[in-house]
Motif scaffolding. Structure first.
Motif, PDB file in Angstrom:
ATOM      1  N   ALA A  60       0.819  -1.207   0.000  1.00  0.00           N
ATOM      2  CA  ALA A  60       0.000   0.000   0.000  1.00  0.00           C
ATOM      3  C   ALA A  60       0.856   1.262   0.000  1.00  0.00           C
ATOM      4  O   ALA A  60       0.529   2.254  -0.643  1.00  0.00           O
ATOM      5  CB  ALA A  60      -0.940   0.002   1.204  1.00  0.00           C
ATOM      6  N   THR A  61       1.967   1.232   0.741  1.00  0.00           N
ATOM      7  CA  THR A  61       2.822   2.415   0.834  1.00  0.00           C
ATOM      8  C   THR A  61       3.811   2.514  -0.319  1.00  0.00           C
ATOM      9  O   THR A  61       4.452   3.547  -0.502  1.00  0.00           O
ATOM     10  CB  THR A  61       3.599   2.411   2.160  1.00  0.00           C
ATOM     11  OG1 THR A  61       4.355   1.194   2.249  1.00  0.00           O
ATOM     12  CG2 THR A  61       2.647   2.490   3.344  1.00  0.00           C
ATOM     13  N   LEU A  62       3.939   1.430  -1.085  1.00  0.00           N
ATOM     14  CA  LEU A  62       4.865   1.411  -2.220  1.00  0.00           C
ATOM     15  C   LEU A  62       6.280   1.788  -1.791  1.00  0.00           C
ATOM     16  O   LEU A  62       6.967   2.566  -2.456  1.00  0.00           O
ATOM     17  CB  LEU A  62       4.376   2.350  -3.340  1.00  0.00           C
ATOM     18  CG  LEU A  62       3.015   2.011  -3.952  1.00  0.00           C
ATOM     19  CD1 LEU A  62       2.703   2.970  -5.095  1.00  0.00           C
ATOM     20  CD2 LEU A  62       2.949   0.569  -4.418  1.00  0.00           C
ATOM     21  N   THR A  63       6.705   1.260  -0.673  1.00  0.00           N
ATOM     22  CA  THR A  63       8.072   1.489  -0.232  1.00  0.00           C
ATOM     23  C   THR A  63       8.854   0.197  -0.337  1.00  0.00           C
ATOM     24  O   THR A  63       8.385  -0.858   0.088  1.00  0.00           O
ATOM     25  CB  THR A  63       8.119   2.016   1.218  1.00  0.00           C
ATOM     26  OG1 THR A  63       9.477   2.112   1.631  1.00  0.00           O
ATOM     27  CG2 THR A  63       7.370   1.112   2.176  1.00  0.00           C
ATOM     28  N   ARG A  64      10.020   0.264  -0.931  1.00  0.00           N
ATOM     29  CA  ARG A  64      10.841  -0.931  -1.095  1.00  0.00           C
ATOM     30  C   ARG A  64      11.848  -1.090   0.030  1.00  0.00           C
ATOM     31  O   ARG A  64      12.572  -2.085   0.070  1.00  0.00           O
ATOM     32  CB  ARG A  64      11.563  -0.879  -2.444  1.00  0.00           C
ATOM     33  CG  ARG A  64      10.624  -1.015  -3.640  1.00  0.00           C
ATOM     34  CD  ARG A  64      11.383  -1.198  -4.943  1.00  0.00           C
ATOM     35  NE  ARG A  64      10.504  -1.526  -6.045  1.00  0.00           N
ATOM     36  CZ  ARG A  64      10.036  -0.647  -6.926  1.00  0.00           C
ATOM     37  NH1 ARG A  64      10.384   0.622  -6.826  1.00  0.00           N
ATOM     38  NH2 ARG A  64       9.236  -1.035  -7.900  1.00  0.00           N
ATOM     39  N   THR A  65      11.916  -0.130   0.942  1.00  0.00           N
ATOM     40  CA  THR A  65      12.882  -0.224   2.030  1.00  0.00           C
ATOM     41  C   THR A  65      12.600  -1.440   2.909  1.00  0.00           C
ATOM     42  O   THR A  65      13.518  -2.056   3.452  1.00  0.00           O
ATOM     43  CB  THR A  65      12.857   1.053   2.887  1.00  0.00           C
ATOM     44  OG1 THR A  65      12.816   2.190   2.031  1.00  0.00           O
ATOM     45  CG2 THR A  65      14.075   1.136   3.770  1.00  0.00           C
ATOM     46  N   LEU A  66      11.323  -1.804   3.035  1.00  0.00           N
ATOM     47  CA  LEU A  66      10.958  -2.964   3.829  1.00  0.00           C
ATOM     48  C   LEU A  66      11.469  -4.264   3.229  1.00  0.00           C
ATOM     49  O   LEU A  66      11.479  -5.294   3.902  1.00  0.00           O
ATOM     50  CB  LEU A  66       9.429  -3.042   3.974  1.00  0.00           C
ATOM     51  CG  LEU A  66       8.816  -2.226   5.124  1.00  0.00           C
ATOM     52  CD1 LEU A  66       7.306  -2.191   4.980  1.00  0.00           C
ATOM     53  CD2 LEU A  66       9.198  -2.825   6.462  1.00  0.00           C
ATOM     54  N   SER A  67      11.889  -4.222   1.972  1.00  0.00           N
ATOM     55  CA  SER A  67      12.375  -5.441   1.323  1.00  0.00           C
ATOM     56  C   SER A  67      13.808  -5.777   1.725  1.00  0.00           C
ATOM     57  O   SER A  67      14.252  -6.911   1.534  1.00  0.00           O
ATOM     58  CB  SER A  67      12.297  -5.302  -0.202  1.00  0.00           C
ATOM     59  OG  SER A  67      13.195  -4.318  -0.669  1.00  0.00           O
ATOM     60  N   LEU A  68      14.533  -4.831   2.294  1.00  0.00           N
ATOM     61  CA  LEU A  68      15.938  -5.080   2.615  1.00  0.00           C
ATOM     62  C   LEU A  68      16.143  -6.245   3.590  1.00  0.00           C
ATOM     63  O   LEU A  68      17.033  -7.067   3.381  1.00  0.00           O
ATOM     64  CB  LEU A  68      16.590  -3.809   3.156  1.00  0.00           C
ATOM     65  CG  LEU A  68      17.197  -2.879   2.103  1.00  0.00           C
ATOM     66  CD1 LEU A  68      17.797  -1.658   2.778  1.00  0.00           C
ATOM     67  CD2 LEU A  68      18.253  -3.599   1.287  1.00  0.00           C
ATOM     68  N   PRO A  69      15.365  -6.335   4.686  1.00  0.00           N
ATOM     69  CA  PRO A  69      15.575  -7.488   5.572  1.00  0.00           C
ATOM     70  C   PRO A  69      15.345  -8.823   4.882  1.00  0.00           C
ATOM     71  O   PRO A  69      15.902  -9.833   5.305  1.00  0.00           O
ATOM     72  CB  PRO A  69      14.543  -7.262   6.689  1.00  0.00           C
ATOM     73  CG  PRO A  69      14.290  -5.799   6.688  1.00  0.00           C
ATOM     74  CD  PRO A  69      14.388  -5.392   5.251  1.00  0.00           C
TER      75      PRO A  69
END
Length: 264
Positions: A224-233
């Motif tokens: 929903a937020t379209l953030t890819r930073t959460l993909s790093l972990p």
């Protein structure tokens, strides 16, 4: 109001202002500015606690200073944009499992390109201008009596190490720092994790209390937020020896039956 103690250049870098109106020796009010830096730690788990077909469970975290998340996002977007035209208009998340298994938009992308994208994401953990800090709890599931205790235990270990890392910043550099843990939304875990965090803060955990967090864990919907930073972990998935080699230049916790290793 006098601002001699905090020039304009410093005010621009303040995350939090604390103002004191005590009178100075010259009869003028004194303006006190204290900089508190906020660090976001993105957490994600690899494996299922109750799955007996896999040996290890991993809870990985990537810490970034709040004002560096924008630049890290730009670097992640640049990686995904190279393959976005092949995804048929779907938003590509840089999650390790879908990239490996050709799911969630990665179906039409070749194995060579998927491996290259994964490698590019891993390089950001070491070479990004955001200078992320890595935390990982790796546990051999067979050493736990109950599968239900695996995630809370790993969360306790990672949260305590993040708290210790922030505390050391003040002891060594006089840098006042606070942290916020960010996780992908999971309605089954959200209330339990937040309650667990409050327990560690107010009552305590195995080695003390959490003292350097600004808030309970924050849960967001990555799609929903379209953030890819959460993909790093997600990039910390893999066998423990691989994880340890990949992040040995940062902070890592490795827990297993044979050994317990902590590096800060």
């Amino acid at each position: 109001m006098s601002r001699e103690c905090c020039p304009n250049s410093a005010l621009e870098h303040c995350s939090t202002w604390l103002t004191n109106f005590d009178g100075s020796p010259f009869g003028r009010p004194v303006f006190i500015c204290r900089v508190i830096r906020v660090y976001l730690t993105y957490l994600d788990e690899s494996g299922t606690p109750g799955d007996r077909t896999t040996r290890f469970f991993v809870l990985g975290g990537v810490m970034v200073f709040e004002r560096q998340t924008h630049w890290l996002e730009l670097e992640l977007d640049a990686i995904a944009d190279r393959y976005q035209p092949q995804a048929g208009g779907r938003y590509l998340e840089l999650h390790a499992a879908p990239m490996r298994n050709r799911k969630e938009g990665w179906e039409g992308i070749s194995a060579t390109d998927r491996v290259q994208a994964t490698a590019d994401v891993l390089r950001l953990l070491k070479a990004s201008r955001a200078r992320p800090v890595i935390f990982a709890a790796v546990i051999e599931k067979g050493q736990m009596l109950r599968a239900a205790d695996i995630l809370p235990y790993c969360y306790e270990v990672v949260a305590a190490k993040v708290d210790l890392f922030l505390a050391r910043k003040y002891r060594q550099r006089k840098e006042a720092a606070r942290g916020i843990l960010v996780l992908d939304r999971n309605r089954d875990e959200e209330a339990n994790m937040q309650a667990l965090h409050r327990t560690f803060k107010n009552i305590g955990h195995t080695n003390g209390k959490l003292r350097n967090f600004a808030e309970v864990p924050l849960f967001v919907d990555s799609k929903a937020t379209l953030t890819r930073t959460l993909s790093l972990p997600h990039s910390l998935r893999g066998p423990p020896p691989l994880i340890l080699r990949g992040v040995s230049h940062r902070c890592c916790i490795h827990l297993s039956r044979e050994s317990q290793k902590t590096r800060l």
